[in-house]
Design an enzyme around this catalytic site. Structure first.
Site, PDB file in Angstrom:
ATOM      1  CG  ASP A 158       5.020   8.662   1.900  1.00  0.00           C
ATOM      2  OD1 ASP A 158       4.497   7.692   2.497  1.00  0.00           O
ATOM      3  OD2 ASP A 158       5.851   8.514   0.977  1.00  0.00           O
ATOM      4  CG  ASP A 172       8.567   1.329   3.071  1.00  0.00           C
ATOM      5  OD1 ASP A 172       9.605   0.870   2.589  1.00  0.00           O
ATOM      6  OD2 ASP A 172       7.820   0.671   3.835  1.00  0.00           O
ATOM      7  CG  ASP A 212       3.750   5.049   5.599  1.00  0.00           C
ATOM      8  OD1 ASP A 212       3.459   3.846   5.628  1.00  0.00           O
ATOM      9  OD2 ASP A 212       4.290   5.604   4.625  1.00  0.00           O
TER      10      ASP A 212
END
Length: 223
Positions: free
Chosen positions: A169, A13, A11
């Site tokens: 996240d 960000d 991922d």
């Protein structure tokens, strides 16, 4: 026995890049334009991984749909104007990427961030050539938690989904990876809110800092 891993997908960000300084600054710039006080960094940070919609909802909870669209457009305009200038790889991620490449693993990015922001961000940080594939939120017809971006990334990297692992996240990251048939690790150093029970997401492991990814791979016996 599980097949060897051939690609590590990230991922963007909150996992690969610490984009929070720029995103928080952009939101607060819009708030100041609207005559409101800036929000504390710690208040905004947990929402960064969820994109501009979540951030505008946080910054302007009473906005009607028309106001919301205008505020979101202004936020994106401000953010795009300085994209990459205050963003950095998370501490330790540079050496992790180098070691993964040394191990012969392909690296990739799968993000819901649109390409018109993803591409200049990676270019600004001189990172694009590090990745065998970059799948943005508008690269294919679906976004995470749908598995299509994951499957497309694996195809671009020239590997099967089963030969990949995804690091993210957010709960949607685990959902997308599992739906595509690949393991998922939760980056707990990312933008997790106090109200998010990441242990309930069903991830295959977690990393509290980027360097822990190497240890997890060693223990997995798949590299």
């Amino acid at each position: 026995m599980a097949s060897p891993l051939r690609a590590i997908l990230f991922d963007l960000d909150g996992t690969l890049l610490d984009t929070a300084p720029e995103m928080v600054d952009a939101l607060n710039a819009v708030r100041v334009e609207q005559g409101l006080a800036p929000l504390a960094f710690e208040v905004v940070r947990p929402s960064v991984s969820h994109g501009s919609t979540r951030l505008i909802n946080l910054g302007f909870p009473d906005a009607d749909p028309q106001q919301f669209a205008a505020l979101q457009s202004r936020f994106l305009q401000i953010y795009a104007a300085g994209v990459g200038l205050r963003t950095r790889l998370f501490s330790g991620m540079e050496s992790v990427l180098a070691e993964l490449s040394n191990r012969g693993l392909n690296l990739g990015v799968v993000t819901n961030k649109p390409a018109w922001l993803t591409d200049p961000l990676l270019a600004q940080l001189d990172l694009r050539d590090r990745f065998a594939c970059v799948v943005s939120g508008d690269t294919v017809s679906e976004r995470k938690p749908h598995p299509l971006p994951m499957l497309h990334a694996a195809k671009l990297a020239g590997v099967t989904a089963e030969a990949c692992i995804y690091v993210g996240d957010a709960e949607r990251d685990v959902q997308a990876a599992h739906a595509a048939g690949m393991p998922a690790l939760v980056a707990t150093y990312g933008y997790l809110g106090d109200d998010e029970d990441w242990q309930s997401w069903g991830g295959d492991g977690s990393v509290a800092q980027p360097a822990e990814l190497l240890g997890w791979l060693d223990r997995s016996g798949r590299t």
